[in-house]
Design a protein around this motif. Structure first.
Motif, short mmCIF file in Angstrom:
data_model
loop_
_atom_site.label_atom_id
_atom_site.label_comp_id
_atom_site.label_asym_id
_atom_site.label_seq_id
_atom_site.Cartn_x
_atom_site.Cartn_y
_atom_site.Cartn_z
N ARG A 172 0.83 -1.20 0.00
CA ARG A 172 0.00 0.00 0.00
C ARG A 172 0.86 1.26 0.00
O ARG A 172 0.48 2.27 -0.58
CB ARG A 172 -0.91 0.00 1.23
N GLU A 177 -1.40 2.65 -6.30
CA GLU A 177 -2.31 2.33 -7.40
C GLU A 177 -2.85 0.91 -7.31
O GLU A 177 -3.83 0.57 -7.96
CB GLU A 177 -1.64 2.56 -8.77
N SER A 179 -3.91 -0.39 -4.46
CA SER A 179 -4.66 -0.48 -3.19
C SER A 179 -5.99 -1.19 -3.37
O SER A 179 -6.44 -1.90 -2.47
CB SER A 179 -4.87 0.91 -2.59
N SER A 180 -6.63 -1.05 -4.51
CA SER A 180 -7.90 -1.74 -4.71
C SER A 180 -7.70 -3.25 -4.70
O SER A 180 -8.55 -4.00 -4.22
CB SER A 180 -8.56 -1.31 -6.02
N GLU A 183 -6.91 -4.35 -0.89
CA GLU A 183 -8.09 -4.29 -0.03
C GLU A 183 -9.00 -5.47 -0.29
O GLU A 183 -9.55 -6.06 0.63
CB GLU A 183 -8.83 -2.98 -0.25
N ARG A 184 -9.17 -5.86 -1.55
CA ARG A 184 -10.03 -7.00 -1.89
C ARG A 184 -9.47 -8.29 -1.31
O ARG A 184 -10.20 -9.15 -0.87
CB ARG A 184 -10.17 -7.15 -3.40
#
Length: 187
Positions: A172, A177, A179-180, A183-184
């Protein structure tokens, strides 16, 4: 030199001098034949194949075509006829439509995004320690369970959990970029 196969059949092997003469012809005339074949095919590899096929057919007729002028003319004629045969082969027809069959921008944009993601992910993984990289690759790219990853790495399950958490936190920071994706994975 002759070999007897049966009472009726006989094979005549080419004499060494004939082989030398043909080899000399091939060495001298191949560049010119390749140039002509390239002009016919428009592709270097197809031109080489065409010349090779033509020379093989000419070699079979070598005894009848002793004059080198006839041999080159025969080879070129074979080359032209072979290429015409290729042109005449049945082709898959192209259909002209008002709109291109591909969705506009969709596939191209998706491919670019996938390439960008791959490059970003590779650069981010290289910034992690070797153990953290190994844990993430085993857990998220190889779909190993924590127990399987621990067994493969020779560490405890707790080590796999802590290294996973630290690696995702580090990702992170070094690659926001992504991070999505991080997080998933934690959910």
């Amino acid at each position: 030199m002759t070999w007897e196969l049966s009472a009726k059949e006989e094979i005549r092997l080419p004499a060494a001098a004939e082989v030398r003469d043909f080899d000399a012809f091939v060495k001298v005339r191949t560049p010119a034949l390749l140039r002509a074949a390239y002009l016919l095919t428009g592709d270097q590899h197809l031109a080489e194949d065409l010349v090779q096929t033509s020379l093989a057919k000419a070699y079979r007729r070598w005894r009848r075509l002793r004059d080198p002028a006839f041999l080159e003319a025969y080879t070129r004629k074979v080359m032209y006829h072979s290429q015409i045969s290729i042109w005449r082969r049945r082709r898959v027809p192209e259909w002209v439509t008002a709109e291109p069959p591909e969705p506009r921008g969709g596939a191209y944009t998706d491919a670019m995004a996938a390439t960008d993601l791959r490059l970003s992910m590779r650069a981010a993984l290289l910034k992690l320690s070797a153990r953290q990289r190994a844990v993430l690759v085993l857990r998220f790219f190889e779909d190993c369970t924590e127990a399987e990853a621990a067994a493969l790495l020779g560490v405890t399950i707790g080590t796999v959990k802590s290294q996973t958490s630290k690696a995702l936190a580090r990702l992170r920071v070094v690659a926001p970029e992504l991070s999505s994706l991080t997080e998933r994975r934690e959910q």
